[in-house]
Design an enzyme around this catalytic site. Structure first.
Site, mmCIF file in Angstrom:
data_model
loop_
_atom_site.group_PDB
_atom_site.id
_atom_site.type_symbol
_atom_site.label_atom_id
_atom_site.label_comp_id
_atom_site.label_asym_id
_atom_site.label_seq_id
_atom_site.Cartn_x
_atom_site.Cartn_y
_atom_site.Cartn_z
ATOM 1 N N ASP A 68 0.819 -1.213 0.000
ATOM 2 C CA ASP A 68 0.000 0.000 0.000
ATOM 3 C C ASP A 68 0.854 1.265 0.000
ATOM 4 O O ASP A 68 2.087 1.210 0.147
ATOM 5 C CB ASP A 68 -0.966 -0.004 1.194
ATOM 6 N N HIS A 78 -7.376 -4.268 10.194
ATOM 7 C CA HIS A 78 -7.106 -4.119 8.763
ATOM 8 C C HIS A 78 -5.820 -4.855 8.372
ATOM 9 O O HIS A 78 -4.894 -4.993 9.169
ATOM 10 C CB HIS A 78 -7.090 -2.655 8.304
ATOM 11 N N GLU A 86 -9.828 -1.782 5.184
ATOM 12 C CA GLU A 86 -10.481 -1.459 6.444
ATOM 13 C C GLU A 86 -11.706 -2.362 6.659
ATOM 14 O O GLU A 86 -12.190 -2.998 5.710
ATOM 15 C CB GLU A 86 -10.916 0.020 6.404
HETATM 16 C C1 GLP Z 1 -0.279 0.270 8.474
HETATM 17 C C2 GLP Z 1 -0.077 -0.595 7.244
HETATM 18 C C3 GLP Z 1 -0.422 -2.018 7.539
HETATM 19 C C4 GLP Z 1 0.242 -2.468 8.819
HETATM 20 C C5 GLP Z 1 -0.245 -1.640 9.956
HETATM 21 C C6 GLP Z 1 0.295 -2.075 11.321
HETATM 22 O O1 GLP Z 1 -1.594 0.653 8.662
HETATM 23 N N1 GLP Z 1 -0.864 -0.152 6.149
HETATM 24 O O2 GLP Z 1 0.020 -2.809 6.449
HETATM 25 O O3 GLP Z 1 -0.068 -3.820 9.061
HETATM 26 O O4 GLP Z 1 0.182 -0.324 9.667
HETATM 27 O O5 GLP Z 1 1.401 -1.314 11.656
HETATM 28 P P1 GLP Z 1 2.276 -1.430 12.949
HETATM 29 O O6 GLP Z 1 3.213 -2.536 12.706
HETATM 30 O O7 GLP Z 1 2.952 -0.105 13.044
HETATM 31 O O8 GLP Z 1 1.355 -1.690 14.085
#
Ligand code: GLP
Length: 251
Positions: A66, A136, A141
């Site tokens: 993404d 998500h 979402e």
């Molecule tokens: C973002 C990304 C996701 C990821 C999520 C969790 O929203 N788009 O792909 O899984 O963050 O991130 P973190 O590892 O910082 O909790």
């Protein structure tokens, strides 16, 4: 399958080792890559491994999940910048083999189509995933159709609150993103979901007990024939005892 380790450090080391072994076994592997704080230490460990035991990465292809709409490659919070900062600057993957959606594309719908076609042409061998506190995966979402392909998404309030911590000025946090849909993600041959930290314990518990439902995006993994969830003890703290043992050894 669940793998539980005591610390985030062990999770990161194990996951990096797993990626390294997959690279060794398939020099032309297609990797699906994720961002977020969970992945940072995994990439750091992978970089260390690749420096200690170098291998030829010329045939590897990567696809990221993404990107934020409106953030260019040089913006420190863009996922493009993140990937170079944490991984691509330190390993020799040819630039033309690295793929991310372009959040600054003038025509976002055309960009989604382009990205979906690229992903379709070259299905992922190993997909790394994290999960948001609202369940998500990538930026799919809650409520997103399991039929979705790469699309523009309006980020939820929860995601904007969670991810604004990375922005020095939280008002810069984008409202939209481009994300692979469930179709591209589930097309991967193997999926590894990595979850660490106490703040993820409730979503892990929800995942464990949930049926497969679009209201909990991460639950889609239960339909995948080859997925593994790697947790640290904190993230797994609300799981029933029988789900969290035995703990594997690190190779
Ligand atoms: C973002 C990304 C996701 C990821 C999520 C969790 O929203 N788009 O792909 O899984 O963050 O991130 P973190 O590892 O910082 O909790």
């Amino acid at each position: 399958m669940y793998l539980i380790f005591d610390t985030q450090e062990e999770v990161s080391r194990y996951t990096a080792q797993l990626v390294y072994e997959r690279l060794q076994n398939k020099p032309d592997i297609t990797l699906g890559l994720a961002t977020g704080s969970t992945m940072e230490r995994i990439y750091a460990e992978l970089v260390t491994l690749l420096q200690q035991k170098p291998m030829d990465l010329a045939q590897i292809t990567t696809f990221n999940l993404d990107e934020y709409v409106g953030l260019g490659r040089s913006h420190p919070q863009s996922y493009y910048y993140y990937m170079f900062h944490h991984l691509f600057n330190y390993v020799d993957i040819p630039a033309e083999n690295i793929h991310l959606p372009n959040g600054k594309a003038p025509d976002l719908e055309a960009e989604c189509k382009r990205y979906n076609e690229l992903c379709r042409q070259q299905p992922t061998d190993l997909q790394l995933l994290g999960v948001g506190t609202n369940g998500h995966i990538a930026f799919n979402e809650p409520g997103t159709s399991f039929e979705s392909i790469t699309h523009v998404v309006a980020l939820t309030k929860q995601t904007r609150i969670d991810n604004s911590r990375f922005f020095s000025d939280p008002s810069e946090m984008p409202h939209e993103a481009l994300t692979m849909g469930f179709q591209e993600i589930m097309n991967a041959k193997e999926i590894t979901l990595v979850v660490t930290g106490k703040h993820k314990a409730e979503i892990v518990e929800a995942f464990h007990y949930s049926t497969v439902t679009e209201t909990l995006p991460v639950s889609v993994l239960k339909k995948h024939p080859h997925y593994t969830v790697i947790f640290d003890r904190e993230a797994a703290s609300l799981l029933p005892v029988e789900a969290t043992s035995p703990t594997p050894c690190i190779a």
